[in-house]
Design a protein around this motif. Structure first.
Motif, short mmCIF file in Angstrom:
data_model
loop_
_atom_site.label_atom_id
_atom_site.label_comp_id
_atom_site.label_asym_id
_atom_site.label_seq_id
_atom_site.Cartn_x
_atom_site.Cartn_y
_atom_site.Cartn_z
N VAL A 148 -56.87 -8.26 4.65
CA VAL A 148 -56.05 -9.13 5.48
C VAL A 148 -56.57 -9.07 6.90
O VAL A 148 -56.89 -7.99 7.42
N ARG A 149 -56.68 -10.24 7.53
CA ARG A 149 -57.16 -10.32 8.91
C ARG A 149 -56.34 -9.39 9.81
O ARG A 149 -55.13 -9.33 9.75
N GLY A 150 -57.05 -8.61 10.62
CA GLY A 150 -56.40 -7.70 11.56
C GLY A 150 -56.19 -6.30 11.01
O GLY A 150 -55.73 -5.43 11.74
N GLN A 151 -56.51 -6.08 9.75
CA GLN A 151 -56.37 -4.74 9.16
C GLN A 151 -57.75 -4.26 8.72
O GLN A 151 -58.49 -5.00 8.07
N ALA A 152 -58.08 -3.03 9.05
CA ALA A 152 -59.39 -2.48 8.69
C ALA A 152 -59.47 -2.15 7.20
O ALA A 152 -60.45 -2.45 6.54
N ALA A 153 -58.41 -1.56 6.68
CA ALA A 153 -58.41 -1.15 5.28
C ALA A 153 -57.75 -2.22 4.41
O ALA A 153 -56.78 -2.86 4.83
N PRO A 154 -58.25 -2.40 3.20
CA PRO A 154 -57.63 -3.40 2.32
C PRO A 154 -56.33 -2.88 1.72
O PRO A 154 -56.10 -1.67 1.63
N ILE A 155 -55.50 -3.81 1.28
CA ILE A 155 -54.33 -3.47 0.48
C ILE A 155 -54.85 -3.27 -0.94
O ILE A 155 -55.59 -4.11 -1.46
N SER A 156 -54.48 -2.18 -1.56
CA SER A 156 -55.03 -1.85 -2.87
C SER A 156 -53.91 -1.70 -3.89
O SER A 156 -52.89 -1.06 -3.61
N LYS A 157 -54.10 -2.29 -5.06
CA LYS A 157 -53.15 -2.16 -6.17
C LYS A 157 -53.92 -1.72 -7.40
O LYS A 157 -55.00 -2.23 -7.68
N THR A 158 -53.36 -0.78 -8.15
CA THR A 158 -54.00 -0.24 -9.33
C THR A 158 -53.31 -0.77 -10.59
O THR A 158 -52.08 -0.81 -10.64
N PHE A 159 -54.10 -1.16 -11.58
CA PHE A 159 -53.61 -1.68 -12.84
C PHE A 159 -54.16 -0.82 -13.98
O PHE A 159 -55.22 -0.23 -13.85
N ARG A 160 -53.48 -0.81 -15.09
CA ARG A 160 -53.90 0.01 -16.22
C ARG A 160 -54.71 -0.79 -17.26
O ARG A 160 -55.19 -0.22 -18.21
#
Length: 124
Positions: free
Chosen positions: A95-107
């Motif tokens: 996301v623009r303005g954030q250094a780290a990504p948003i992360s979601k884990t799936f099985r």
């Protein structure tokens, strides 16, 4: 199967009309839920205007954090599928303005493909 999938960390599709009613206090006039996915207790909601990430907190899940991401703020996204020894798939959203990504884990791979396809439809 949907409840079991949710407990195992698999994303499961939710009924858009039910989520529309559940989030009616948050949605702007004319905003419509297009698709929604549950991951454990959390939700990823795709509307015609934005992505809403719902983080249900606490034992009962009554406390919730709502994170709105306008589609225009999504710079890129990626997915990593499962392998022979790595049984978790991962989705990342920058996301623009954030250094780290948003992360979601799936099985599993099937559910991550559904969410990735929804991101491709709305965020591009």
């Amino acid at each position: 199967m949907g409840l079991l999938d949710a407990f195992l960390g698999n994303a499961s599709a939710n009924d858009a009309n039910e989520i529309q009613l559940e989030l009616s206090q948050l949605l702007s006039p004319g905003e419509q839920v297009r698709s929604a996915y549950s991951v454990i207790r959390d939700l990823m909601v795709f509307t015609n205007k934005r992505l809403i990430l719902v983080d249900k907190q606490g034992v009962t899940g009554k406390k919730r954090e709502y994170l709105t991401i306008p589609y225009r703020s999504i710079e890129r996204f990626s997915m990593e599928t499962t392998g022979h020894f790595d049984l978790e798939a991962e989705l990342k959203i920058w996301v623009r303005g954030q250094a780290a990504p948003i992360s979601k884990t799936f099985r599993d791979d099937k559910s991550i493909y559904d969410v990735y396809r929804a991101l491709s439809e709305f965020a591009v």
